[in-house]
Design a protein around this motif. Sequence first.
Motif, PDB file in Angstrom:
ATOM      1  N   VAL A  56      12.795  15.362  34.866  1.00 44.78           N
ATOM      2  CA  VAL A  56      13.266  14.084  34.320  1.00 44.78           C
ATOM      3  C   VAL A  56      14.595  14.339  33.619  1.00 44.78           C
ATOM      4  O   VAL A  56      14.690  15.215  32.742  1.00 44.78           O
ATOM      5  N   ILE A  57      15.616  13.603  34.016  1.00 45.23           N
ATOM      6  CA  ILE A  57      16.945  13.747  33.436  1.00 45.23           C
ATOM      7  C   ILE A  57      17.290  12.452  32.709  1.00 45.23           C
ATOM      8  O   ILE A  57      17.257  11.370  33.310  1.00 45.23           O
ATOM      9  N   GLY A  58      17.575  12.553  31.426  1.00 49.82           N
ATOM     10  CA  GLY A  58      17.890  11.356  30.667  1.00 49.82           C
ATOM     11  C   GLY A  58      18.263  11.674  29.231  1.00 49.82           C
ATOM     12  O   GLY A  58      18.319  12.841  28.822  1.00 49.82           O
ATOM     13  N   THR A  59      18.479  10.609  28.456  1.00 46.53           N
ATOM     14  CA  THR A  59      18.971  10.743  27.094  1.00 46.53           C
ATOM     15  C   THR A  59      18.092   9.960  26.132  1.00 46.53           C
ATOM     16  O   THR A  59      17.878   8.753  26.345  1.00 46.53           O
ATOM     17  N   PRO A  60      17.557  10.600  25.077  1.00 45.91           N
ATOM     18  CA  PRO A  60      16.847   9.840  24.035  1.00 45.91           C
ATOM     19  C   PRO A  60      17.773   8.805  23.427  1.00 45.91           C
ATOM     20  O   PRO A  60      18.954   9.074  23.166  1.00 45.91           O
ATOM     21  N   GLY A  61      17.251   7.597  23.199  1.00 48.04           N
ATOM     22  CA  GLY A  61      18.077   6.488  22.733  1.00 48.04           C
ATOM     23  C   GLY A  61      18.490   6.595  21.275  1.00 48.04           C
ATOM     24  O   GLY A  61      18.076   7.499  20.543  1.00 48.04           O
ATOM     25  N   SER A  62      19.300   5.619  20.857  1.00 48.78           N
ATOM     26  CA  SER A  62      19.857   5.642  19.501  1.00 48.78           C
ATOM     27  C   SER A  62      18.987   4.911  18.486  1.00 48.78           C
ATOM     28  O   SER A  62      19.200   5.047  17.283  1.00 48.78           O
ATOM     29  N   LEU A  63      18.001   4.126  18.951  1.00 47.87           N
ATOM     30  CA  LEU A  63      17.159   3.396  18.006  1.00 47.87           C
ATOM     31  C   LEU A  63      16.205   4.334  17.277  1.00 47.87           C
ATOM     32  O   LEU A  63      16.203   4.413  16.057  1.00 47.87           O
ATOM     33  N   SER A  64      15.382   5.011  18.024  1.00 40.37           N
ATOM     34  CA  SER A  64      14.470   5.992  17.419  1.00 40.37           C
ATOM     35  C   SER A  64      14.477   7.312  18.183  1.00 40.37           C
ATOM     36  O   SER A  64      14.232   8.369  17.608  1.00 40.37           O
ATOM     37  N   GLY A  65      14.743   7.221  19.485  1.00 43.55           N
ATOM     38  CA  GLY A  65      14.707   8.406  20.324  1.00 43.55           C
ATOM     39  C   GLY A  65      13.304   8.856  20.673  1.00 43.55           C
ATOM     40  O   GLY A  65      13.129   9.877  21.326  1.00 43.55           O
ATOM     41  N   ASN A  66      12.305   8.087  20.256  1.00 39.41           N
ATOM     42  CA  ASN A  66      10.919   8.439  20.562  1.00 39.41           C
ATOM     43  C   ASN A  66      10.579   7.999  21.985  1.00 39.41           C
ATOM     44  O   ASN A  66      10.826   6.851  22.367  1.00 39.41           O
ATOM     45  N   PHE A  67       9.995   8.883  22.772  1.00 41.28           N
ATOM     46  CA  PHE A  67       9.612   8.537  24.144  1.00 41.28           C
ATOM     47  C   PHE A  67       8.459   9.426  24.568  1.00 41.28           C
ATOM     48  O   PHE A  67       8.119  10.399  23.887  1.00 41.28           O
ATOM     49  N   TRP A  68       7.829   9.066  25.695  1.00 38.58           N
ATOM     50  CA  TRP A  68       6.767   9.907  26.227  1.00 38.58           C
ATOM     51  C   TRP A  68       6.754   9.850  27.745  1.00 38.58           C
ATOM     52  O   TRP A  68       7.173   8.866  28.355  1.00 38.58           O
ATOM     53  N   ILE A  69       6.306  10.952  28.301  1.00 39.84           N
ATOM     54  CA  ILE A  69       6.175  11.087  29.751  1.00 39.84           C
ATOM     55  C   ILE A  69       4.701  11.239  30.059  1.00 39.84           C
ATOM     56  O   ILE A  69       4.050  12.167  29.555  1.00 39.84           O
ATOM     57  N   ASP A  70       4.161  10.341  30.873  1.00 42.17           N
ATOM     58  CA  ASP A  70       2.741  10.383  31.248  1.00 42.17           C
ATOM     59  C   ASP A  70       2.598  10.783  32.707  1.00 42.17           C
ATOM     60  O   ASP A  70       3.297  10.250  33.579  1.00 42.17           O
ATOM     61  N   LEU A  71       1.708  11.723  32.956  1.00 43.62           N
ATOM     62  CA  LEU A  71       1.281  12.039  34.310  1.00 43.62           C
ATOM     63  C   LEU A  71      -0.058  11.340  34.503  1.00 43.62           C
ATOM     64  O   LEU A  71      -1.078  11.753  33.951  1.00 43.62           O
ATOM     65  N   VAL A  72      -0.041  10.246  35.277  1.00 44.40           N
ATOM     66  CA  VAL A  72      -1.181   9.329  35.364  1.00 44.40           C
ATOM     67  C   VAL A  72      -1.953   9.580  36.647  1.00 44.40           C
ATOM     68  O   VAL A  72      -1.369   9.838  37.708  1.00 44.40           O
ATOM     69  N   GLY A  73      -3.273   9.507  36.561  1.00 44.48           N
ATOM     70  CA  GLY A  73      -4.131   9.663  37.726  1.00 44.48           C
ATOM     71  C   GLY A  73      -4.718   8.346  38.183  1.00 44.48           C
ATOM     72  O   GLY A  73      -4.404   7.282  37.651  1.00 44.48           O
ATOM     73  N   THR A  74      -5.584   8.402  39.185  1.00 43.89           N
ATOM     74  CA  THR A  74      -6.266   7.221  39.707  1.00 43.89           C
ATOM     75  C   THR A  74      -7.668   7.155  39.116  1.00 43.89           C
ATOM     76  O   THR A  74      -8.395   8.148  39.114  1.00 43.89           O
TER      77      THR A  74
ATOM     78  N   PRO B  27     -13.055   2.220  33.763  1.00 44.81           N
ATOM     79  CA  PRO B  27     -12.196   1.063  33.474  1.00 44.81           C
ATOM     80  C   PRO B  27     -10.729   1.418  33.322  1.00 44.81           C
ATOM     81  O   PRO B  27      -9.867   0.556  33.443  1.00 44.81           O
ATOM     82  N   GLU B  28     -10.406   2.684  33.022  1.00 45.90           N
ATOM     83  CA  GLU B  28      -9.029   3.064  32.759  1.00 45.90           C
ATOM     84  C   GLU B  28      -8.623   4.280  33.574  1.00 45.90           C
ATOM     85  O   GLU B  28      -9.468   5.101  33.950  1.00 45.90           O
ATOM     86  N   GLU B  29      -7.335   4.381  33.814  1.00 48.43           N
ATOM     87  CA  GLU B  29      -6.807   5.521  34.561  1.00 48.43           C
ATOM     88  C   GLU B  29      -6.798   6.767  33.674  1.00 48.43           C
ATOM     89  O   GLU B  29      -6.509   6.680  32.476  1.00 48.43           O
ATOM     90  N   PRO B  30      -7.091   7.929  34.237  1.00 50.68           N
ATOM     91  CA  PRO B  30      -6.961   9.152  33.445  1.00 50.68           C
ATOM     92  C   PRO B  30      -5.494   9.511  33.265  1.00 50.68           C
ATOM     93  O   PRO B  30      -4.654   9.196  34.100  1.00 50.68           O
TER      94      PRO B  30
ATOM     95  N   TRP C 229      -4.432  17.510  40.517  1.00 47.94           N
ATOM     96  CA  TRP C 229      -4.495  16.818  41.797  1.00 47.94           C
ATOM     97  C   TRP C 229      -4.886  15.347  41.632  1.00 47.94           C
ATOM     98  O   TRP C 229      -4.759  14.560  42.539  1.00 47.94           O
ATOM     99  N   PHE C 230      -5.342  14.968  40.418  1.00 44.02           N
ATOM    100  CA  PHE C 230      -5.593  13.557  40.144  1.00 44.02           C
ATOM    101  C   PHE C 230      -4.290  12.785  39.957  1.00 44.02           C
ATOM    102  O   PHE C 230      -4.278  11.564  40.033  1.00 44.02           O
ATOM    103  N   GLY C 231      -3.206  13.504  39.637  1.00 48.87           N
ATOM    104  CA  GLY C 231      -1.956  12.838  39.305  1.00 48.87           C
ATOM    105  C   GLY C 231      -1.364  12.085  40.478  1.00 48.87           C
ATOM    106  O   GLY C 231      -1.119  12.657  41.536  1.00 48.87           O
ATOM    107  N   THR C 232      -1.141  10.800  40.298  1.00 52.44           N
ATOM    108  CA  THR C 232      -0.574   9.972  41.362  1.00 52.44           C
ATOM    109  C   THR C 232       0.679   9.211  40.916  1.00 52.44           C
ATOM    110  O   THR C 232       1.282   8.517  41.714  1.00 52.44           O
TER     111      THR C 232
END
Length: 599
Positions: A195-213, A219-222, A346-349
């Motif tokens: 992932v190539i990018g820049t944390p923003g100027s407001l807070s710079g808080n972000f997260w990257i999720d590897l989501v499964g099926t 009821p919810e995705e892992p 391998w759950f990651g989709t």
Amino acid sequence: MWTTKQLCIAVLITFFSPLIVRHLILNSPISGTSRYQILHANPLAWLSNRVDADAPTANPANAQVVSLPADDSSSLDPNPRNSSARVVSSPADDSSNLDPRNSSTERLHWLNTWNHMKQLTNVSTGLPHATKAIKDARTAWENLMATVQNATSPGIEKGRLCPYSVHRMDASKSAGGHFTMDIPCGLVVGSSITVIGTPGSLSGNFWIDLVGTALPGEPEEPIVLRYGVRLTGDKLAQGPVIVQNAFTASNGWGFEDRCPSGHSNNATQVDDLERCNSMVGREEKSIKNSTHHAGPKQGGKPSTYFPFKQGYLAITTLRIALEGIHMTVDGKHITSFAYRAGSEPWFGTQVRISGDFKLASAIASGLPTSEDLENSLDLDMLKSSPIPDGKDLDLLIGIFSTANNFKRRMAIRRTWMQYDAVRNGTVAVRFFVGLTNAVSAKYLMKTDDDAFVRVHEIYSSVKQLNVSNGLLYGRINSDSGPHRNSESKWYISPEEWPEERYPPWAHGPGYVVSEDIAKTINIWYKTSRLKMFKLEDVAMGIWVDEMKKGGLPVRYETDTRIHTDGCKEGYIVAHYQQPRNMLCIWETLLRTNQAMCCN
């Protein structure tokens, strides 16, 4: 003679190779012309004078009509209003080889071309052995055309659905306020996400999720991994911190891995790498000349190292490894996260990026292609079959494992978890990585993640015993005592077990108890009556002996086919099997139906 024959074939192939390429280019969808053309009676006229598919044939007497379904005409012809019939000329004497029911229109063209070449064999001054040479050349032509045809067949579409890499070069976000990138066929060891990018100027808080099926009934995705960057800190940290976690519908969120952090869990390693690089959060001394990620000095305080900073571009990579996921920033290892139960890669989709982050691009590479999947199994087959509500199982197999033993669990999923009894739900197999809620079953089997289990044989053997209560089945040891050598891994002190002999117990790689024993142990545990013992298999023997003293009729049933020190032919359980051995044993079992070893 042989040299002349070779020369003839070479001349023919050399002459027609450029024509093949030209024919394919002109007939590709990009060219805009119809892929279905008519061959003139003049056998080579089609090379220089292509005729539209709807024009009348020059030799209707020798023509065959190939009917195409009307509802498919739009996909086969640029002009859907055209007739659904196509005309292909072919010599009457070879019509059996051009059966339109067995050949595509393009194939009819190719074969027809070589049929026209037969007239060269009738020339008295022709090359010697021309007939044989033309037949050989026609075979070579067919093989080449088959390769070309396979390259555009629906089967290859599967390959495109499982590409080696995917990428997105835009920073667009969905209505939900986050960026997503699909991972078509899951992740394997060696896959990476950058992932190539820049944390923003407001807070710079972000997260990257590897989501499964989500599995059926969930009821919810892992979330295989949530990599959260909190540049403004949180309740537990005043300075910037990276927080890693995983989520499943059954277990919820686990314990957070924080970097920097003094939590003891972060002291353990993943694939021999630090869970948190020790330099994160420390004063920057060795990189004074670089201010790329240096925090601003405030009040004369020295800056500390942190891999992200508001307004500065960062290149972040998640790498899938054997025991966990490793994160590097600008090429430097920062954190490692051990796989959690039920959230293996391998759950990651899907990759999902949220928060105050300006994304430039995202790339996933090293993905499993269709060839990889054909050599393994469908990803859905690797998931445990759901247990219908209200259904009583005959046998539940619990596999003791640890969070780091991902490769072992993957090998079991690909091998003996594919038994029919497991796939159809008669037998349930679950990994026990900690305290786990289980379902009701007539029998409960315990095994380890380095044991190969012949499920059908275990299931059949237990049923033949026809014992519904007080059963301990396995490789029973009735004459053993505690190891008193303090250097032994099985050392037991007199305080832990004062007696010189253990009661009968079954070796840990594979034993079965009846439902009543399992329920009693569960009750004792909940009421704090269960006397814990550090050797799990001996502990089961101790607990069963206490039940026996309490009046339960106990039947000890030993089976010497349960091998505790490796694999021997005729096994029903083979212990100490590495993942590659399990795969070999399974393939051998499928091929020969024999319980053979792969040591």
